[in-house]
Scaffold this motif. Structure first.
Motif, PDB file in Angstrom:
ATOM      1  N   ILE A 144       0.812  -1.227   0.000  1.00  0.00           N
ATOM      2  CA  ILE A 144       0.000   0.000   0.000  1.00  0.00           C
ATOM      3  C   ILE A 144       0.850   1.284   0.000  1.00  0.00           C
ATOM      4  O   ILE A 144       0.488   2.277  -0.634  1.00  0.00           O
ATOM      5  N   LEU A 145       2.010   1.240   0.676  1.00  0.00           N
ATOM      6  CA  LEU A 145       2.811   2.466   0.778  1.00  0.00           C
ATOM      7  C   LEU A 145       3.480   2.848  -0.544  1.00  0.00           C
ATOM      8  O   LEU A 145       3.893   3.996  -0.722  1.00  0.00           O
ATOM      9  N   VAL A 146       3.549   1.880  -1.462  1.00  0.00           N
ATOM     10  CA  VAL A 146       4.100   2.197  -2.783  1.00  0.00           C
ATOM     11  C   VAL A 146       3.201   3.227  -3.483  1.00  0.00           C
ATOM     12  O   VAL A 146       3.675   4.058  -4.261  1.00  0.00           O
ATOM     13  N   LEU A 147       1.905   3.173  -3.170  1.00  0.00           N
ATOM     14  CA  LEU A 147       0.958   4.139  -3.758  1.00  0.00           C
ATOM     15  C   LEU A 147       1.354   5.576  -3.418  1.00  0.00           C
ATOM     16  O   LEU A 147       1.138   6.497  -4.211  1.00  0.00           O
ATOM     17  N   GLY A 148       1.905   5.755  -2.243  1.00  0.00           N
ATOM     18  CA  GLY A 148       2.366   7.085  -1.835  1.00  0.00           C
ATOM     19  C   GLY A 148       3.456   7.591  -2.763  1.00  0.00           C
ATOM     20  O   GLY A 148       3.430   8.737  -3.211  1.00  0.00           O
ATOM     21  N   GLY A 149       4.422   6.697  -3.071  1.00  0.00           N
ATOM     22  CA  GLY A 149       5.500   7.067  -3.996  1.00  0.00           C
ATOM     23  C   GLY A 149       4.949   7.393  -5.377  1.00  0.00           C
ATOM     24  O   GLY A 149       5.342   8.387  -5.994  1.00  0.00           O
ATOM     25  N   ILE A 150       4.029   6.539  -5.841  1.00  0.00           N
ATOM     26  CA  ILE A 150       3.449   6.760  -7.183  1.00  0.00           C
ATOM     27  C   ILE A 150       2.732   8.115  -7.210  1.00  0.00           C
ATOM     28  O   ILE A 150       2.934   8.912  -8.134  1.00  0.00           O
ATOM     29  N   GLY A 151       1.920   8.369  -6.187  1.00  0.00           N
ATOM     30  CA  GLY A 151       1.203   9.649  -6.113  1.00  0.00           C
ATOM     31  C   GLY A 151       2.164  10.821  -6.039  1.00  0.00           C
ATOM     32  O   GLY A 151       1.946  11.866  -6.649  1.00  0.00           O
ATOM     33  N   GLY A 152       3.267  10.618  -5.306  1.00  0.00           N
ATOM     34  CA  GLY A 152       4.247  11.689  -5.142  1.00  0.00           C
ATOM     35  C   GLY A 152       4.878  12.124  -6.452  1.00  0.00           C
ATOM     36  O   GLY A 152       5.221  13.289  -6.630  1.00  0.00           O
ATOM     37  N   LEU A 153       5.065  11.182  -7.364  1.00  0.00           N
ATOM     38  CA  LEU A 153       5.725  11.524  -8.631  1.00  0.00           C
ATOM     39  C   LEU A 153       4.732  11.660  -9.784  1.00  0.00           C
ATOM     40  O   LEU A 153       5.114  12.036 -10.897  1.00  0.00           O
ATOM     41  N   LEU A 154       3.456  11.352  -9.512  1.00  0.00           N
ATOM     42  CA  LEU A 154       2.453  11.341 -10.588  1.00  0.00           C
ATOM     43  C   LEU A 154       2.328  12.674 -11.345  1.00  0.00           C
ATOM     44  O   LEU A 154       2.301  12.678 -12.591  1.00  0.00           O
ATOM     45  N   PRO A 155       2.255  13.820 -10.669  1.00  0.00           N
ATOM     46  CA  PRO A 155       2.078  15.068 -11.424  1.00  0.00           C
ATOM     47  C   PRO A 155       3.169  15.309 -12.467  1.00  0.00           C
ATOM     48  O   PRO A 155       2.868  15.656 -13.613  1.00  0.00           O
ATOM     49  N   MET A 182      -1.238  15.583  -3.337  1.00  0.00           N
ATOM     50  CA  MET A 182      -1.407  16.891  -2.693  1.00  0.00           C
ATOM     51  C   MET A 182      -0.054  17.399  -2.152  1.00  0.00           C
ATOM     52  O   MET A 182       0.270  18.595  -2.278  1.00  0.00           O
ATOM     53  N   ALA A 183       0.720  16.483  -1.547  1.00  0.00           N
ATOM     54  CA  ALA A 183       2.026  16.881  -0.994  1.00  0.00           C
ATOM     55  C   ALA A 183       2.928  17.411  -2.104  1.00  0.00           C
ATOM     56  O   ALA A 183       3.639  18.404  -1.929  1.00  0.00           O
ATOM     57  N   HIS A 184       2.902  16.745  -3.268  1.00  0.00           N
ATOM     58  CA  HIS A 184       3.706  17.214  -4.408  1.00  0.00           C
ATOM     59  C   HIS A 184       3.293  18.639  -4.800  1.00  0.00           C
ATOM     60  O   HIS A 184       4.135  19.527  -4.963  1.00  0.00           O
ATOM     61  N   VAL A 185       1.993  18.817  -4.926  1.00  0.00           N
ATOM     62  CA  VAL A 185       1.472  20.121  -5.352  1.00  0.00           C
ATOM     63  C   VAL A 185       1.866  21.201  -4.333  1.00  0.00           C
ATOM     64  O   VAL A 185       2.321  22.289  -4.710  1.00  0.00           O
ATOM     65  N   LEU A 186       1.740  20.883  -3.061  1.00  0.00           N
ATOM     66  CA  LEU A 186       2.084  21.868  -2.025  1.00  0.00           C
ATOM     67  C   LEU A 186       3.583  22.167  -2.017  1.00  0.00           C
ATOM     68  O   LEU A 186       3.994  23.317  -1.839  1.00  0.00           O
ATOM     69  N   GLU A 187       4.401  21.126  -2.193  1.00  0.00           N
ATOM     70  CA  GLU A 187       5.859  21.358  -2.227  1.00  0.00           C
ATOM     71  C   GLU A 187       6.231  22.297  -3.369  1.00  0.00           C
ATOM     72  O   GLU A 187       7.123  23.135  -3.229  1.00  0.00           O
ATOM     73  N   ASP A 188       5.543  22.135  -4.501  1.00  0.00           N
ATOM     74  CA  ASP A 188       5.850  23.011  -5.636  1.00  0.00           C
ATOM     75  C   ASP A 188       5.467  24.464  -5.366  1.00  0.00           C
ATOM     76  O   ASP A 188       5.975  25.370  -6.028  1.00  0.00           O
ATOM     77  N   GLN A 189       4.577  24.696  -4.429  1.00  0.00           N
ATOM     78  CA  GLN A 189       4.205  26.087  -4.106  1.00  0.00           C
ATOM     79  C   GLN A 189       5.347  26.808  -3.386  1.00  0.00           C
ATOM     80  O   GLN A 189       5.325  28.017  -3.242  1.00  0.00           O
TER      81      GLN A 189
END
Lengths: 334, 439
Positions: free
Chosen positions: A30-41, A219-226
């Motif tokens: 399940i935690l792999v989903l976090g990595g995928i989401g993190g790099l998805l954008p 969401m974390a990716h998007v926020l980090e980019d801000q």
């Protein structure tokens, strides 16, 4: 931020859910989903969006018949056309491949102070961007006058050599033409909508916690980019432009990226321990001693940065475009 | 004083490995396995501690010197595969010697890191092992996911439609994913139904590694007719202390990660750490790969000697653990001291061997060197693993050739290790092997 920072942040986000950590300890991925989401954008942008964008002005030079003046004229005419019609144009600059490992380099500069486009032929480079000795041909520089008023932008030469070339959106804004670098980046992929969409897909496929892990990682990716100079189109599809970021860091700054990766690795380890049957880590020692070098480094970075910022005042738009150029370069380097 | 008698064994190991490291694809584990089998039969002549220090010397020598064959002969293994590209780039710029020395400097930095960490290593690594042990499967899956997701398109400019450009861009990415899947299947086959004879099972992965990494590179050198310019041997290295420190720091992170986590090689560790620390300079990259490779091999064996938290990771400690258990802090600190001694000795040997390699590539046509290297690789695979091993190598070579043809990452070939081990750690290995008709 760099890809690895976003990716590891996504994984770290997942470890804040006790049931996700416990499922992971029992064989779940399940935690792999976090990595995928993190790099998805960035994956959506750099592996999909950039290729489906349709250019209005295509610069596709031939290495043997490179005419810098003709290219400069075509670009300047395109900018003037936007000034006259107020209609957005996409300019795309293709690379020139000479062989499996060799590319003909050229570069473009938008000199907004003097209202000019400058085009120069560069050396032949290999895929590692190392110039072939004595490959620089004697070729006249191309200079074309732009008559439409311009918003200040990235003032350095943009080099076009390996893999895929950059594109620019030429857009009428506030009575002037804005030259927007890499317009396909940080649009819908970097929005709250995407976080919601990915979270919903993960939730439907793997359950509620998986949905939270996936959605919050995006969401974390998007926020980090801000945190950078250029934010993103946060409220797509309600808004159409990329917002300004907090101007704290550039995407490829080494120390903030290292801080993020280090802190996230420590968070992951801490959470794995915290949600285990017999925690071993003493939080005071762990965060008070082992983590300490990271914030110290970050403070050092910000002191250096603010000193440098005081010395050179670069327009915000130029900083934003420079950030985009650097981010694209990172993808090339990877 | 009782440990002083171990010094000659470690030095002998280093000298032996320094010669072996020059033979492309001859991994230190190939020879160490034979040594351990031999030692079992002559236990009256060599004790456990002596054997352990001999192997320690060997691994230190190998970790420092295998750079030479990777850079000058273009025949890498799973850990030196990242050094070959910048290494050969330096070679083509007449700076092959400098590249070899930079990796050596990285190795020296790795020694320093081990020495500094040695008093606290038991506490840190012992606790970390206890925490991450139930989570290894998904951590490896995270590494795989990042490897695959962080490969970006290398084309896509040309095409009349968006779909055509997308296809152009995705050809290389698809080849990378295909390489990973095929090498992963090969890894599962080797784990469950290897054609390598049982008595040589500790050499099981040798033919796969030679086929995936070394043969395609050597073939590429032969076919492309690479010509090596006259090499320059500088008296100083173009790398200021700050740059060395950054390279060593980045390599140390990667190398220690690789030394600690199963299946993660020095190359992967260095690659991840390079990304994490945002390194772009070639010199920093080469130094970091030198440090990472050194810490991956030597660090994994060093963890085996940790007094309170003995960790068995890596081929050398895995083989030695079957017949020997190290005991006590005295032996641990002796091992640390001997790593430093043998490491420094190996560095000086590296300087000499790199000069010899420069002489070789200048005097003999590089294509002939590559052809000789290819024959040597085939002979070694046949010697160690027989016809079955040659068959594995023949299957692995086209898989390893895919990234060369499509310009994708050669690291994807590490699916041969990552896929079967991750599946096994998650308890899915047998199920997948069943789907493939292997059990």
């Amino acid at each position: 931020m760099k890809g690895i920072s976003h990716f590891i942040t996504g994984v770290a986000v997942g470890t804040f859910f006790p049931d996700a950590v416990q499922a992971a300890a029992n064989g779940s991925f399940i935690l792999v989903l976090g990595g995928i989401g993190g790099l998805l954008p960035d994956t959506l942008d750099f592996k999909y969006a950039r290729f489906v964008e349709e250019p209005d002005i295509l610069v596709d030079p031939h290495p043997e018949q490179f005419e810098a003046q003709k290219i400069a004229d075509a670009i300047a005419a395109g900018i003037d056309r936007v000034g006259a019609t107020h209609k957005k144009q996409i300019l795309k600059c293709n690379t020139m491949r000479l062989g499996p490992d060799w590319w003909q380099q050229y570069s473009i500069k938008f000199d907004t102070q003097n209202g000019e486009v400058i085009v120069q032929l560069g050396p032949i480079v290999n895929t590692s961007q190392i110039p072939l000795p004595e490959s620089l041909r004697d070729s006249p520089e191309g200079r074309a006058k732009i008559h439409a008023p311009l918003l200040p932008t990235y003032g350095e030469f943009t080099t076009i050599d390996i893999f895929s070339g950059p594109s620019f959106a030429l857009e009428w804004r506030n009575g002037r033409v804005e030259i927007d670098f890499i317009p396909w980046h940080r649009q819908y992929s970097h929005s709250l909508f995407m976080a919601l969409l990915f979270g919903t897909i993960c939730g439907l496929l793997f359950g509620f916690t998986a949905g939270l892990v996936g959605g919050l990682a995006v969401m974390a990716h998007v926020l980090e980019d801000q945190l950078g100079y250029l934010g993103s189109n946060l409220l797509w599809p309600l808004t159409k432009v990329r917002s300004t970021g907090l101007k704290l860091i550039h995407a490829t700054d080494a120390i903030p990226n290292f801080f993020t990766v280090g802190t996230c690795c420590m968070l992951i380890l801490y959470n794995l321990d915290r949600f285990s049957p017999q925690p071993l880590i003493d939080p005071l020692v762990y965060w008070g001693i082992f983590w300490l070098p990271f914030p110290i480094l970050l403070v050092y970075f910000f002191i250096q940065k603010f000193r440098a910022d005081l010395l050179k005042r670069i327009p915000l738009l130029a900083q934003q475009e420079a950030d985009l150029v650097a981010e694209t370069q990172e993808v090339v380097d990877a | 004083m009782e440990y002083l008698s171990l010094v000659p064994y470690a030095i002998a190991g280093t000298l032996l490995a320094s010669t072996l490291a020059l033979v492309p694809a001859l991994h230190v584990y190939n020879i160490a396995g034979i040594f351990i089998l031999f030692a079992l039969n002559v236990q009256q002549f060599i004790g456990g501690n002596e054997l352990a220090m001999l192997l320690l010397g060997m691994i230190v020598g190998y970790a420092m010197l295998n750079t030479v064959s990777a850079i000058f002969l273009g025949a890498p293994d799973d850990s030196t595969v990242f050094i070959v590209l910048p290494g050969q780039k330096y070679l083509l710029m007449s700076r092959g010697y400098e590249a070899a020395v930079l990796t050596g400097i990285g190795g020296l930095g790795g020694i320093l890191v081990l020495v500094v960490l040695s008093p606290v290593a038991s506490t840190i690594f012992g606790a970390m092992r206890a925490i991450v042990l139930p989570h290894l499967h998904w951590i490896l899956a995270v590494i795989i996911t990042y490897m695959l997701m962080a490969e970006w398109p290398k084309g896509g400019d040309h095409g009349a439609t968006g779909l055509a450009r997308l296809w152009d861009a995705w050809k290389g990415l698809g080849a990378g994913i295909l390489t990973f899947i095929l090498s992963g299947i090969l890894g599962i086959v080797l784990m469950y139904k290897s054609p390598v004879p049982v008595d040589m099972s500790f050499q099981n992965l040798l033919p796969a590694f030679v086929g995936l990494f070394a043969v395609p590179w050597v073939l590429d050198n032969i076919l492309s007719g690479t010509e090596i310019p006259k090499q320059h041997i500088p008296t100083t290295v173009d790398a200021p202390p700050g740059m060395i420190a950054r390279g060593v720091f980045s390599g140390a992170l990667g190398g220690l990660f690789a030394a600690f986590f199963p299946v993660v090689t020095g190359g992967i560790g260095g690659y991840l750490a390079g990304h994490a620390t945002a390194q772009r300079d070639d010199r920093v990259f080469i130094i970091s790969q030198g440090a990472s490779k050194f810490l991956y091999y030597v660090g994994a064996f060093w963890l085996f000697f940790l007094p309170a938290a003995r960790i068995t990771k890596g081929g050398m400690s895995g083989m030695l653990a079957t017949i020997y258990t190290p005991e006590g802090p005295g032996l641990y600190y002796t091992a640390v001291a001997l790593i430093a001694l043998c490491g420094v000795l190996s560095f000086f040997l590296l300087l000499g061997y790199a000069r010899a390699a420069v002489w070789l590539v200048e005097k003999i046509n590089y294509r002939y060197i590559s052809i000789a290297t290819l024959f040597l690789l085939i002979a070694l695979v046949f010697f160690f693993t027989g016809v079955g091993g040659l068959a594995v190598m023949l299957v692995a070579t086209p898989i390893g050739w895919l990234p060369v043809l499509w310009g994708s990452r050669r690291m994807n070939c590490l699916g041969v290790l990552l896929v079967p081990i991750t599946l096994n750690l998650a308890g899915l290995g047998a199920t997948v092997a069943g789907w493939l008709g292997l059990i």
